[in-house]
Design a protein around this motif. Structure first.
Motif, PDB file in Angstrom:
ATOM      1  N   ARG A 446       0.832  -1.140   0.042  1.00  0.00           N
ATOM      2  CA  ARG A 446       0.036  -0.089   0.109  1.00  0.00           C
ATOM      3  C   ARG A 446       0.952   1.354   0.101  1.00  0.00           C
ATOM      4  O   ARG A 446       0.442   2.290  -0.688  1.00  0.00           O
ATOM      5  N   GLU A 447       1.966   1.138   0.881  1.00  0.00           N
ATOM      6  CA  GLU A 447       2.920   2.470   0.939  1.00  0.00           C
ATOM      7  C   GLU A 447       3.326   2.679  -0.554  1.00  0.00           C
ATOM      8  O   GLU A 447       3.687   3.878  -0.852  1.00  0.00           O
ATOM      9  N   THR A 448       3.771   1.647  -1.147  1.00  0.00           N
ATOM     10  CA  THR A 448       4.572   1.693  -2.457  1.00  0.00           C
ATOM     11  C   THR A 448       3.446   2.174  -3.436  1.00  0.00           C
ATOM     12  O   THR A 448       3.907   3.333  -4.312  1.00  0.00           O
ATOM     13  N   ILE A 449       2.496   1.828  -3.593  1.00  0.00           N
ATOM     14  CA  ILE A 449       1.628   2.219  -4.497  1.00  0.00           C
ATOM     15  C   ILE A 449       1.212   3.464  -4.221  1.00  0.00           C
ATOM     16  O   ILE A 449       1.062   4.309  -5.255  1.00  0.00           O
ATOM     17  N   LEU A 450       0.943   3.975  -2.929  1.00  0.00           N
ATOM     18  CA  LEU A 450       0.554   5.430  -2.855  1.00  0.00           C
ATOM     19  C   LEU A 450       1.824   6.203  -3.298  1.00  0.00           C
ATOM     20  O   LEU A 450       1.523   7.392  -3.787  1.00  0.00           O
ATOM     21  N   ARG A 451       2.987   5.957  -3.118  1.00  0.00           N
ATOM     22  CA  ARG A 451       3.940   6.730  -3.207  1.00  0.00           C
ATOM     23  C   ARG A 451       4.547   6.624  -4.837  1.00  0.00           C
ATOM     24  O   ARG A 451       4.674   7.704  -5.361  1.00  0.00           O
ATOM     25  N   GLU A 452       4.707   5.361  -5.437  1.00  0.00           N
ATOM     26  CA  GLU A 452       5.152   5.416  -6.805  1.00  0.00           C
ATOM     27  C   GLU A 452       3.929   5.707  -7.873  1.00  0.00           C
ATOM     28  O   GLU A 452       4.221   6.010  -9.029  1.00  0.00           O
ATOM     29  N   GLY A 453       2.638   5.514  -7.412  1.00  0.00           N
ATOM     30  CA  GLY A 453       1.643   5.244  -8.521  1.00  0.00           C
ATOM     31  C   GLY A 453       1.087   6.899  -8.815  1.00  0.00           C
ATOM     32  O   GLY A 453       0.851   7.135  -9.736  1.00  0.00           O
ATOM     33  N   TRP A 454       1.523   7.598  -7.965  1.00  0.00           N
ATOM     34  CA  TRP A 454       0.894   9.134  -8.133  1.00  0.00           C
ATOM     35  C   TRP A 454       1.895   9.875  -8.926  1.00  0.00           C
ATOM     36  O   TRP A 454       3.361   9.807  -8.637  1.00  0.00           O
ATOM     37  N   ASN A 455       1.465  10.503  -9.950  1.00  0.00           N
ATOM     38  CA  ASN A 455       2.297  11.066 -10.524  1.00  0.00           C
ATOM     39  C   ASN A 455       1.983  12.709 -10.449  1.00  0.00           C
ATOM     40  O   ASN A 455       0.865  13.160 -10.981  1.00  0.00           O
ATOM     41  N   PRO A 456       2.868  13.560  -9.940  1.00  0.00           N
ATOM     42  CA  PRO A 456       2.486  14.934  -9.518  1.00  0.00           C
ATOM     43  C   PRO A 456       2.342  15.808 -10.757  1.00  0.00           C
ATOM     44  O   PRO A 456       1.637  16.778 -10.848  1.00  0.00           O
ATOM     45  N   GLN A 457       3.082  15.527 -11.776  1.00  0.00           N
ATOM     46  CA  GLN A 457       3.141  16.410 -13.073  1.00  0.00           C
ATOM     47  C   GLN A 457       1.605  16.119 -13.504  1.00  0.00           C
ATOM     48  O   GLN A 457       1.160  17.061 -14.280  1.00  0.00           O
ATOM     49  N   VAL A 458       1.316  14.992 -13.710  1.00  0.00           N
ATOM     50  CA  VAL A 458       0.023  14.542 -14.120  1.00  0.00           C
ATOM     51  C   VAL A 458      -1.255  15.320 -13.393  1.00  0.00           C
ATOM     52  O   VAL A 458      -2.414  15.653 -13.805  1.00  0.00           O
ATOM     53  N   GLY A 459      -0.992  15.142 -12.019  1.00  0.00           N
ATOM     54  CA  GLY A 459      -1.735  15.300 -11.104  1.00  0.00           C
ATOM     55  C   GLY A 459      -3.080  14.224 -10.917  1.00  0.00           C
ATOM     56  O   GLY A 459      -4.377  14.525 -10.827  1.00  0.00           O
ATOM     57  N   ALA A 460      -2.457  12.904 -11.137  1.00  0.00           N
ATOM     58  CA  ALA A 460      -3.196  11.802 -11.107  1.00  0.00           C
ATOM     59  C   ALA A 460      -2.685  10.367 -10.940  1.00  0.00           C
ATOM     60  O   ALA A 460      -1.191  10.500 -11.026  1.00  0.00           O
ATOM     61  N   TYR A 461      -3.109   9.320 -10.606  1.00  0.00           N
ATOM     62  CA  TYR A 461      -2.750   8.127 -10.502  1.00  0.00           C
ATOM     63  C   TYR A 461      -2.623   7.574 -11.898  1.00  0.00           C
ATOM     64  O   TYR A 461      -3.596   7.541 -12.702  1.00  0.00           O
TER      65      TYR A 461
END
Length: 599
Positions: A446-461
Motif C-alpha cells: 500500500r505504501e509503495t502504491i501510494l508513493r510510486e503510483g501518483w504522478n504529480p506532473q499529471v495530477g493523477a494516479y
C-alpha cells in the motif's frame, strides 16, 4: 453481413455452446460441441463461412425480444402481406430445472415459424461449413433427415417440407398463413459415436427449454435499482457459462475486431480467472451465488498446485491449459479485419491481478464457502502467499499487453487486495504467522502504491509506476476499497479520466484507444456513485446502458462517436460491469466511503 453489424445479433445458449442470430433471421455463428469448438456456421467472420437463414421473401420490418426470463429469441417479421414470427432456441436437456440446466444439453437448434396474420412468402437457405469454413459437406437425405457430415461432425436436420439440395446448400420457398406453425430441428452429434436422437415435442419443441430457463431465473431475487436490467444481464452471464464445469467464457466469439480494419482480434471463448471472479461478484449482486462452492472447486481443480509458479490466468472450459494461437487463413475476418485466431497466447502471460480477483470474490461469497473445501482453502492460501512476493514484480497487466512487462498500478492494487482479503479471512485461511506475514506485505504494498503510483506532473494516479499516461484501470482503486473515492488524489484522478478519456460516459482505456471499453464506463459510474455524485452517476449509467442492442446485449467496446459496438460479443465483462454498477447505485449513499470490496 447484413446491416447492423455485430450488435445486430441475438444470443442463444444451452450451457455448452452459443449461437448468434441476426435481425434478418440468419444464424451466423454456432460451435455446437462447446463454446471453443470448431464452428459449423461462421458467416460472422466471412460471408462464405456458413449460415442458416429463414426470412420473408419480400421486404420486411423487424421487432424482436427474448421470451421473458429465457434465452429463447422471438423475431417478428412484418411484411406487406402479413406478419410471421421466428422463434429460435438451443434446447436444454428435457426436464432440467434450476441450477441443473445446461449440464447435459443435447446440441439441438430449433427454429419455429408461425404465421400471425395474412399469408407471407418465406425463403430458407441452409449452408453449413465445418471447422471455421475449411470444410463443406454434401447434403443427403436419409431416413427422413437431411444429413451433413464432414469428418468428426454430423448435423441432422428435420424439416416440415421438402428442401432442394444442390451440393453443399439446401433451399426452400414456402408460405406461412395465419395460425400455421412449422418447426425446423437441427441436431449435432459426433460422427463416430452412436447417440440416440434427442426427443423433440412436435407440438411445442421449445416449451420445455422455456420452462428450464424460467426455473433458473426463479431462483434469483435481486432487490435493487434497475431490477429488469440486472435480471436480464444475469441471464446473459448464465448463457456464457459452460455448465458441466462452471467455467464462464469471456465472450461467445473469436476475432471480432476492436477496430474495423485493425488487427487486435482475439479469441475470447475461454475462461479467464479474472472474468470468473467478477462473474461471481455479479451473480452475488443478482442474488444467485448458490453454486459458489462448486465453481471454486472447479477453479481449484483447474489451477492445481502452484508451487511458486505464476498463477495461470485462463483455461479452456474444461480446464485445458495450452491455448496456443493458430491463424485461420480461410476466413477474411469480420468486415475484412484480419487475422482470425483460434486460441489465445495470453495463456502464457503473467498477470498479477488474478490472485486478488479470486480472493476478493471468495471473501464476498464466504458464507457460501462454509465449510470450505480443503482444495479451495489451499488455493486461496497459495494465492495469498504468492502475492507476498509477486507484488514487487512487473507483469502484462489486465489489458494483456504483448510488448514489455511493466509495473502496472492496477496489478499492484490487486496484489494488495489479495493480501487484504486473506487477512480478513482470518483463521479460516491461515494461522497467526500467516496472517502477520500477509498483513506486513499488504501494508508495504500500500505504501509503495501510494508513493510510486501518483504522478504529480499529471495530477493523477497513472497506469504504471513512472508513467505519465492515464489508464482507466486505476478506477478500480475505490471500487476495491484501496482508497475512498472522496480522497483528494482519487477524486482528481477520477476527474481527469472523465475529462480526457471519456465521451458521454463512454471511457477509453488509454489515450489513443480506438474505442471505449464498456467495463471501464461502468467503473466510472461506480466511482461517481462512491464519491457521492449519485445523480450524475445514474445519468451516466443510463447513457452507457443505452448503447446495448435491442436485446440488451453488449460487446466489449463501443465507438463513442457512432455508438457502433465492437469486439467480441456478447462480452461477459460488459454485462458484469452493468450489474455491479446498478448495485452501487442502489447501495452507495451520498458521500459514502467504501469499507472494502470484500465486505
Amino acid at each position: 453481413m447484413e446491416a447492423g453489424g455485430i450488435a445486430a445479433h441475438g444470443l442463444l445458449a444451452d450451457g455448452r455452446s452459443a449461437a448468434l442470430v441476426d435481425r434478418s433471421g440468419s444464424v451466423n455463428w454456432w460451435c455446437p460441441e462447446r463454446f471453443d469448438a470448431p464452428s459449423v456456421f461462421c458467416r460472422l467472420l466471412d460471408i462464405t463461412g456458413g449460415h442458416w437463414w429463414i426470412r420473408p421473401a419480400e421486404h420486411f420490418e423487424v421487432r424482436r425480444s427474448y421470451l421473458p426470463d429465457t434465452l429463447v429469441l422471438r423475431t417478428v417479421f412484418r411484411t406487406e402481406h402479413g406478419e410471421v414470427s421466428l422463434t429460435d432456441g438451443l434446447l436444454l436437456e428435457a426436464g432440467a430445472r434450476g441450477h441443473d440446466i445446461g449440464r447435459r444439453s443435447p446440441g439441438v437448434l430449433v427454429r419455429v415459424v408461425e404465421g400471425l396474420s395474412g399469408t407471407v412468402p418465406m425463403v430458407l437457405s441452409y449452408s453449413p461449413r465445418f471447422e471455421y469454413g475449411r470444410r463443406s459437406a454434401y447434403l443427403v437425405w436419409r431416413d427422413g433427415k437431411l444429413l451433413a457430415t464432414s469428418g468428426p461432425t454430423t448435423l441432422a436436420m428435420t424439416a416440415p417440407m421438402p428442401l432442394t439440395v444442390q451440393g453443399a446448400e439446401a433451399t426452400a420457398r414456402f408460405t406461412v398463413g395465419a395460425g400455421q406453425r412449422d418447426a425446423f430441428v437441427l441436431a449435432y452429434r459426433p460422427t463416430f459415436h452412436e447417440t440416440a436422437p434427442h426427443p423433440v415435442d412436435p407440438t411445442d419443441p421449445l416449451g420445455d427449454t422455456v420452462e428450464g430457463w424460467r426455473s433458473w431465473a426463479a431462483h434469483h431475487d435481486y432487490q435493487g435499482h434497475y431490477p429488469e436490467l440486472v435480471r436480464r444481464n444475469a441471464l446473459v452471464l448464465q448463457g456464457l457459462t459452460y455448465a458441466p464445469s462452471g467455467a464462464v467464457v469471456a465472450a461467445a466469439t473469436t476475432s471480432l475486431p476492436e477496430e474495423i480494419g485493425g488487427d487486435r482480434n482475439y479469441d475470447y471463448r475461454y475462461a479467464w480467472l479474472r472474468d470468473f471472479s467478477l462473474t461471481l461478484r455479479a451473480l452475488w449482486v443478482a442474488a444467485c451465488p448458490t453454486e459458489a462452492n462448486r465453481l471454486f472447486g472447479w477453479v481449484a481443480s483447474a489451477v492445481g498446485r502452484i508451487d511458486g509458479q505464476p498463477v495461470p490466468i485462463m483455461f479452456g472450459v474444461e480446464g485445458e491449459r495450452d491455448l496456443t494461437e493458430r491463424r485461420i487463413e480461410t476466413l477474411r475476418g469480420y468486415a475484412d479485419s484480419t487475422p482470425v485466431w483460434v486460441g489465445n497466447e495470453a495463456w502464457r502471460q503473467r498477470q498479477l491481478d488474478v490472485p486478488g480477483e479470486v480472493l476478493d470474490a471468495a471473501l464476498r461469497l464466504r458464507e457460501y464457502l462454509d465449510p470450505m473445501h480443503p482444495e479451495v482453502r489451499d488455493l486461496l492460501r497459495s494465492l495469498a502467499d504468492q502475492a507476498v512476493t509477486s507484488w514487487r514484480e512487473p507483469d502484462a497487466g489486465m489489458w494483456e499487453a504483448r510488448d514489455a512487462a511493466r509495473h502496472y498500478l492496477s496489478s499492484k492494487v490487486f496484489c494488495w487486495v489479495a493480501l487484504d482479503r486473506a487477512v480478513r479471512f482470518g483463521d479460516r485461511l491461515g494461522d497467526a504467522e500467516d496472517l502477520a506475514r500477509w498483513s506486513a506485505a499488504r501494508d508495504e504494498a500500500r505504501e509503495t502504491i501510494l508513493r510510486e503510483g501518483w504522478n504529480p506532473q499529471v495530477g493523477a494516479y497513472t497506469g504504471a509506476f513512472g508513467s505519465d499516461q492515464l489508464d482507466a484501470s486505476v478506477l478500480v482503486m475505490p471500487i476495491v476499497g484501496f482508497l475512498p473515492a472522496t480522497d483528494e488524489r482519487m477524486r482528481a484522478t477520477i476527474r481527469l479520466v472523465e475529462q480526457r478519456l471519456s465521451r458521454g460516459g463512454l471511457v477509453r482505456r488509454w489515450a489513443g484507444d480506438p474505442a471505449a471499453f464498456t467495463l471501464c464506463s461502468f467503473w466510472l459510474v461506480q466511482c461517481l456513485a462512491l464519491a457521492g455524485e449519485r445523480d450524475r452517476a445514474a445519468a451516466m449509467f443510463e447513457n452507457v446502458t443505452g448503447v446495448a442492442n435491442d436485446l440488451g446485449l453488449l460487446a466489449e467496446q463501443v465507438d463513442p462517436h457512432t455508438g457502433e459496438q465492437l469486439g467480441n460479443f456478447p462480452q461477459a465483462f460488459s454485462h458484469i460491469g452493468l450489474i455491479i454498477a446498478a448495485w452501487e447505485l442502489t447501495t452507495a449513499p451520498s458521500g459514502a466511503v467504501p469499507t472494502g470490496g470484500g465486505s
